[in-house]
Design a protein around this motif. Sequence first.
Motif, PDB file in Angstrom:
ATOM      1  N   ILE A   1       0.840  -1.200   0.000  1.00 15.67           N
ATOM      2  CA  ILE A   1       0.000   0.000   0.000  1.00 15.67           C
ATOM      3  C   ILE A   1       0.874   1.248   0.000  1.00 15.67           C
ATOM      4  O   ILE A   1       0.635   2.198  -0.755  1.00 15.67           O
ATOM      5  N   GLU A   2       1.903   1.245   0.845  1.00  8.99           N
ATOM      6  CA  GLU A   2       2.784   2.412   0.909  1.00  8.99           C
ATOM      7  C   GLU A   2       3.532   2.613  -0.412  1.00  8.99           C
ATOM      8  O   GLU A   2       3.871   3.735  -0.781  1.00  8.99           O
ATOM      9  N   PHE A   3       3.773   1.521  -1.125  1.00  8.42           N
ATOM     10  CA  PHE A   3       4.466   1.567  -2.410  1.00  8.42           C
ATOM     11  C   PHE A   3       3.696   2.371  -3.449  1.00  8.42           C
ATOM     12  O   PHE A   3       4.267   2.872  -4.424  1.00  8.42           O
ATOM     13  N   LEU A   4       2.371   2.524  -3.241  1.00  8.69           N
ATOM     14  CA  LEU A   4       1.556   3.280  -4.192  1.00  8.69           C
ATOM     15  C   LEU A   4       2.024   4.733  -4.306  1.00  8.69           C
ATOM     16  O   LEU A   4       1.941   5.326  -5.389  1.00  8.69           O
ATOM     17  N   GLY A   5       2.502   5.306  -3.201  1.00  6.49           N
ATOM     18  CA  GLY A   5       2.947   6.695  -3.219  1.00  6.49           C
ATOM     19  C   GLY A   5       4.099   6.936  -4.176  1.00  6.49           C
ATOM     20  O   GLY A   5       3.976   7.723  -5.126  1.00  6.49           O
ATOM     21  N   PRO A   6       5.243   6.263  -3.970  1.00  5.63           N
ATOM     22  CA  PRO A   6       6.364   6.481  -4.885  1.00  5.63           C
ATOM     23  C   PRO A   6       6.098   5.995  -6.298  1.00  5.63           C
ATOM     24  O   PRO A   6       6.637   6.547  -7.256  1.00  5.63           O
ATOM     25  N   LEU A   7       5.258   4.965  -6.447  1.00 11.86           N
ATOM     26  CA  LEU A   7       4.911   4.509  -7.793  1.00 11.86           C
ATOM     27  C   LEU A   7       4.167   5.610  -8.542  1.00 11.86           C
ATOM     28  O   LEU A   7       4.435   5.874  -9.722  1.00 11.86           O
ATOM     29  N   ALA A   8       3.244   6.277  -7.851  1.00 10.54           N
ATOM     30  CA  ALA A   8       2.506   7.379  -8.473  1.00 10.54           C
ATOM     31  C   ALA A   8       3.449   8.512  -8.859  1.00 10.54           C
ATOM     32  O   ALA A   8       3.319   9.105  -9.938  1.00 10.54           O
ATOM     33  N   VAL A   9       4.422   8.812  -7.989  1.00  3.46           N
ATOM     34  CA  VAL A   9       5.399   9.854  -8.305  1.00  3.46           C
ATOM     35  C   VAL A   9       6.183   9.484  -9.563  1.00  3.46           C
ATOM     36  O   VAL A   9       6.389  10.313 -10.458  1.00  3.46           O
ATOM     37  N   ALA A  10       6.615   8.221  -9.652  1.00  7.09           N
ATOM     38  CA  ALA A  10       7.398   7.777 -10.804  1.00  7.09           C
ATOM     39  C   ALA A  10       6.588   7.868 -12.095  1.00  7.09           C
ATOM     40  O   ALA A  10       7.083   8.332 -13.130  1.00  7.09           O
ATOM     41  N   VAL A  11       5.333   7.436 -12.059  1.00 10.74           N
ATOM     42  CA  VAL A  11       4.490   7.444 -13.262  1.00 10.74           C
ATOM     43  C   VAL A  11       4.153   8.874 -13.674  1.00 10.74           C
ATOM     44  O   VAL A  11       4.223   9.236 -14.857  1.00 10.74           O
ATOM     45  N   LEU A  12       3.812   9.723 -12.703  1.00  7.96           N
ATOM     46  CA  LEU A  12       3.473  11.114 -13.022  1.00  7.96           C
ATOM     47  C   LEU A  12       4.664  11.856 -13.599  1.00  7.96           C
ATOM     48  O   LEU A  12       4.505  12.729 -14.465  1.00  7.96           O
ATOM     49  N   ALA A  13       5.869  11.510 -13.151  1.00 13.93           N
ATOM     50  CA  ALA A  13       7.066  12.174 -13.660  1.00 13.93           C
ATOM     51  C   ALA A  13       7.292  11.872 -15.136  1.00 13.93           C
ATOM     52  O   ALA A  13       7.910  12.660 -15.853  1.00 13.93           O
ATOM     53  N   MET A  14       6.787  10.712 -15.612  1.00 10.66           N
ATOM     54  CA  MET A  14       6.975  10.343 -17.022  1.00 10.66           C
ATOM     55  C   MET A  14       6.058  11.135 -17.952  1.00 10.66           C
ATOM     56  O   MET A  14       6.353  11.315 -19.122  1.00 10.66           O
ATOM     57  N   ARG A  15       4.917  11.593 -17.427  1.00 13.10           N
ATOM     58  CA  ARG A  15       3.982  12.422 -18.194  1.00 13.10           C
ATOM     59  C   ARG A  15       3.542  11.740 -19.489  1.00 13.10           C
ATOM     60  O   ARG A  15       3.396  12.375 -20.527  1.00 13.10           O
ATOM     61  N   ARG A  16       3.354  10.446 -19.435  1.00 18.12           N
ATOM     62  CA  ARG A  16       2.841   9.703 -20.592  1.00 18.12           C
ATOM     63  C   ARG A  16       1.626   8.905 -20.125  1.00 18.12           C
ATOM     64  O   ARG A  16       1.737   8.057 -19.227  1.00 18.12           O
ATOM     65  N   GLY A  17       0.491   9.183 -20.759  1.00 18.29           N
ATOM     66  CA  GLY A  17      -0.765   8.608 -20.316  1.00 18.29           C
ATOM     67  C   GLY A  17      -0.774   7.092 -20.252  1.00 18.29           C
ATOM     68  O   GLY A  17      -1.360   6.504 -19.346  1.00 18.29           O
ATOM     69  N   ARG A  18      -0.083   6.443 -21.198  1.00 14.34           N
ATOM     70  CA  ARG A  18      -0.139   4.981 -21.243  1.00 14.34           C
ATOM     71  C   ARG A  18       0.525   4.340 -20.027  1.00 14.34           C
ATOM     72  O   ARG A  18       0.251   3.184 -19.703  1.00 14.34           O
ATOM     73  N   GLU A  19       1.402   5.084 -19.365  1.00 19.39           N
ATOM     74  CA  GLU A  19       2.093   4.523 -18.212  1.00 19.39           C
ATOM     75  C   GLU A  19       1.177   4.422 -16.989  1.00 19.39           C
ATOM     76  O   GLU A  19       1.537   3.755 -16.005  1.00 19.39           O
TER      77      GLU A  19
END
Length: 325
Positions: free
Chosen positions: A112-130
Amino acid sequence: MIISFPGLLRRAQTRVPAPLLFVCGMFALHTGSSLAVTLFGEVGSLGVTWLRLSWAALILIALSGRPLWAAVRAASTHELVTVVILGTVSAGMMALYSEATARIDLGTATAIEFLGPLAVAVLAMRRGREFIWIVFALVGVLFLTQPWNGKADLTGVAFGLGGAVCLAFYIVFTQRVGGTFRALHGLALSMTVAAVLTAPVGVPDVVAHPSPHALLVTLGIALLFPIVPFLLEMVVLQRISRVAYSTLASLDPAVSLVMGMLIIHQTPGWAQFGGILLVVIAGIGAARGDSAVTEPPLPEQSVLGEDRSLPSAAAERPHPDISHR
């Protein structure tokens, strides 16, 4: 013959394969987290958290020595405020994670806590498919918590989600502090702030239920987490790329599950195993999806430096850590 701690780090920096160092740090982290759970019955989850943070702060201050105070005197007000914010987020992250693990399985809380940094990583890519990787992780958490059977501890899940938010901010502010302080100095200062902030909620349990056993064991736990994993992480980051690091870090929930099974005998069902697998796949997918990142390993630098470091190119890129707690 006396072997110095800095000497061991320097040898590890050049002789031990970086992936092995990373895995050792990860197992140390979750061994410490598992052992912490065994002490909750003695001084409470917040009492254990405060003791662990206090020991870590004292040890790190001792390791930093005089250069730490020189770095503090040289820092600007803005830089010191950033360290205080990092310490505040660290306190929230560790306290909320402890409260979560007091109510739900270690592997589930970590996922559950992993969701936070995962969201940061995906948002940093700025690509919708990710964003598909966030969906994978959310489905994995649903399998882990199984809200449909009515047995999910929603309070524990809420604490885990709070920890995820704190962990996301922790990554952001760790990057900022790393641009002005050496990593050891930044960690020493942030752990000190975190220990002070958790004292009001942790000290009462420790005073009400004094336990020399808990006092000594939390000293060992502080070495296992955060000190050893963080120092090993600094060595690893100098030798592998961000994508490789993030891929390895994606194994964090699985390692947490294993250590929960071995140390505190938390036996998950098939649904929990499937949930962990989905979260791990999400982390690896997000790391590999960042295909534009091809940086070489970070340049060599002193892990236990004696002067205030200047901002580096590494401080300007997104922080690679997607598992640090």
